[in-house]
Design a protein around this motif. Structure first.
Motif, short mmCIF file in Angstrom:
data_model
loop_
_atom_site.label_atom_id
_atom_site.label_comp_id
_atom_site.label_asym_id
_atom_site.label_seq_id
_atom_site.Cartn_x
_atom_site.Cartn_y
_atom_site.Cartn_z
N ALA A 115 0.83 -1.21 0.00
CA ALA A 115 0.00 0.00 0.00
C ALA A 115 0.86 1.25 0.00
N ASP A 116 1.98 1.21 0.71
CA ASP A 116 2.90 2.36 0.71
C ASP A 116 3.47 2.60 -0.69
N LEU A 117 3.82 1.52 -1.38
CA LEU A 117 4.38 1.66 -2.73
C LEU A 117 3.34 2.25 -3.67
N ALA A 118 2.11 1.80 -3.56
CA ALA A 118 1.04 2.40 -4.36
C ALA A 118 0.87 3.87 -4.00
N GLY A 119 1.06 4.20 -2.72
CA GLY A 119 0.99 5.59 -2.31
C GLY A 119 2.08 6.44 -2.96
N LEU A 120 3.28 5.88 -3.09
CA LEU A 120 4.35 6.58 -3.79
C LEU A 120 3.98 6.82 -5.25
N ALA A 121 3.38 5.81 -5.87
CA ALA A 121 2.95 5.97 -7.26
C ALA A 121 1.91 7.08 -7.38
N ARG A 122 0.96 7.12 -6.42
CA ARG A 122 -0.05 8.19 -6.43
C ARG A 122 0.59 9.55 -6.19
N ASN A 123 1.60 9.59 -5.30
CA ASN A 123 2.29 10.85 -5.05
C ASN A 123 2.92 11.39 -6.34
N GLY A 124 3.50 10.49 -7.13
CA GLY A 124 4.10 10.92 -8.38
C GLY A 124 3.08 11.55 -9.31
N VAL A 125 1.92 10.93 -9.38
CA VAL A 125 0.85 11.48 -10.21
C VAL A 125 0.45 12.86 -9.69
N SER A 126 0.25 12.95 -8.38
CA SER A 126 -0.18 14.21 -7.77
C SER A 126 0.83 15.33 -8.00
N ALA A 127 2.12 15.00 -7.94
CA ALA A 127 3.17 16.01 -8.05
C ALA A 127 3.51 16.37 -9.48
N SER A 128 2.96 15.64 -10.43
CA SER A 128 3.27 15.88 -11.84
C SER A 128 2.50 17.08 -12.38
N PHE A 129 2.81 17.44 -13.62
CA PHE A 129 2.09 18.51 -14.29
C PHE A 129 1.14 17.97 -15.36
N LEU A 130 0.66 16.76 -15.12
CA LEU A 130 -0.42 16.22 -15.95
C LEU A 130 -1.69 17.05 -15.74
N PRO A 131 -2.55 17.10 -16.74
CA PRO A 131 -3.85 17.76 -16.55
C PRO A 131 -4.67 17.04 -15.48
N PRO A 132 -5.53 17.75 -14.77
CA PRO A 132 -6.29 17.15 -13.66
C PRO A 132 -7.06 15.89 -14.04
N GLU A 133 -7.70 15.88 -15.21
CA GLU A 133 -8.48 14.70 -15.58
C GLU A 133 -7.59 13.48 -15.81
N GLU A 134 -6.39 13.70 -16.33
CA GLU A 134 -5.46 12.59 -16.51
C GLU A 134 -4.91 12.12 -15.18
N LYS A 135 -4.70 13.03 -14.26
CA LYS A 135 -4.28 12.64 -12.91
C LYS A 135 -5.33 11.75 -12.26
N ARG A 136 -6.58 12.14 -12.36
CA ARG A 136 -7.65 11.34 -11.74
C ARG A 136 -7.71 9.95 -12.34
N ALA A 137 -7.60 9.86 -13.64
CA ALA A 137 -7.68 8.55 -14.31
C ALA A 137 -6.52 7.66 -13.91
#
Length: 356
Positions: A316-338
């Motif tokens: 679960a922590d590793l998945a959290g790191l993956a989510r953190n990467g998405v959150s910290a990126s400059f992807l558009p919001p809809e792509e972040k959510r997906a």
């Protein structure tokens, strides 16, 4: 610790790890990886021969020995020597193509890649040559792999303000729309002198993404935040030496891009077991997991997730790191959510399989 030791640790037990399938299947982003530091040794050999570059070892075994870094300045010396093998548009396209393929093989969907632009400008390689080559590969990566690449041109801080100004001028003149940020790396010098050039970059619409606190102490991080208006901190592990800074980073949710194997190989941290990644997460920091210069450090992003697991992080922590990467990126919001939803689905499926 030598690189050979780090390689052995990265491979130790990984095939039998119960989280190996999760690590492989998680959709990932990479936010702190250097294009030139991702030059595969085989490609480095070929390009050095093509351009008759001296001072680069002539065999793969010699390159691996060359990559056993004594300290951070030695790493910088090797890095700046290796980039001399990159000369023309074809070289940059080939390198970026190799980087994209390796990222796609690890289920990386999006990457923000540092480009050591000044290291080419100072050798007389025009910025438009660099950008033309990497843009060709970027378009190809999206078409062939569904991988989005974005660029963060940077300069070495120890080369001074003039280098910073020349780099930004080249970015503003020749940079494509896929350039998302501006950075500073190299030997970790005072960040305050670069306030004006970063102010100019931010005013032009670029994100401020400096290295700080890799080995220069927490004051470098404070300076990056105060003087450079940093939106993410590259490395930032020295932040843990200042409780007030840790509290500030936790409250503001300013991301910190961490690269454990890199920190061990350059001597910023003595051993993997001493890396502050778990403490950073426990303190509530928004930490992302990255490779920095993967072939030079004998790692890749899968290896960094394995290293994080060896430091005690759960699935679960590793998945959290993956989510953190998405959150910290400059992807558009809809792509972040997906992408975040896909990470959650992969974790849920893996957890259900473990329960069965």
């Amino acid at each position: 610790m030598t690189q050979a030791t780090t390689r052995g640790e990265a491979a130790d037990g990984s095939a039998a790890s119960p989280v190996e399938s999760l690590i492989r299947d998680l959709p990932k982003v990479e936010l702190h990886v250097h294009l030139e530091g991702s030059l595969p040794p085989e490609t480095l050999l070929e390009l050095a021969a093509k351009h008759r570059v001296a001072d680069i070892p002539g065999t793969l075994a010699e390159i691996r020995d060359w990559y056993a870094f004594r300290d951070f300045p030695h790493f910088i010396d090797v890095y700046l020597t290796s980039v001399r093998a990159l000369r023309d548009e074809e070289d940059f396209a080939r390198l970026a193509r190799d980087v994209a393929r390796r990222l796609a093989e690890q289920n990386v969907r999006y990457a923000e890649v540092h480009v050591s632009l000044y290291a080419h400008l100072m050798r007389g390689v025009p910025a438009h040559v660099v950008f033309a080559g990497i843009e060709e590969a970027r378009r190809e990566a999206e078409r062939l792999h569904g991988l989005q690449l974005r660029w963060i041109p940077d300069f070495p801080g120890d080369f001074g303000v003039e280098a910073a100004e020349q780099t930004l001028d080249a970015v503003l003149r020749d940079g494509p729309g896929s350039v998302v940020g501006f950075g500073v790396g190299g030997i970790e010098v005072d960040r305050a002198p670069f306030a004006d050039v970063f102010g100019r970059a931010v005013a032009a619409g670029l994100h401020s993404l400096p290295h700080a606190g890799e080995n220069g102490g927490p004051e470098r991080v404070w300076s990056a935040l105060r003087d450079l208006r940093a939106e993410r901190i590259g490395h930032g592990i020295d932040s843990m030496r200042d409780p007030r800074l840790v509290e500030h980073l936790a409250q503001t949710r300013i991301p910190v891009d961490v690269s454990p194997t890199s920190n061990v190989c350059t001597g910023a941290v003595a051993t993997l077991e001493e890396h502050p990644l778990p403490a950073m997460l426990a303190a509530g920091l928004l930490v992302t997991l990255n490779t920095d210069d993967p072939p030079m450090f004998g790692t890749d992003l899968l290896g960094e997730y394995r290293a994080a697991h060896r430091l005690g992080l759960s699935g679960a922590d590793l998945a959290g790191l993956a989510r953190n990467g998405v959150s910290a990126s400059f992807l558009p919001p809809e792509e972040k959510r997906a992408l975040a939803a896909e990470i959650d689905a992969v974790l849920a499926a893996w957890s259900a399989g473990r329960a069965d």
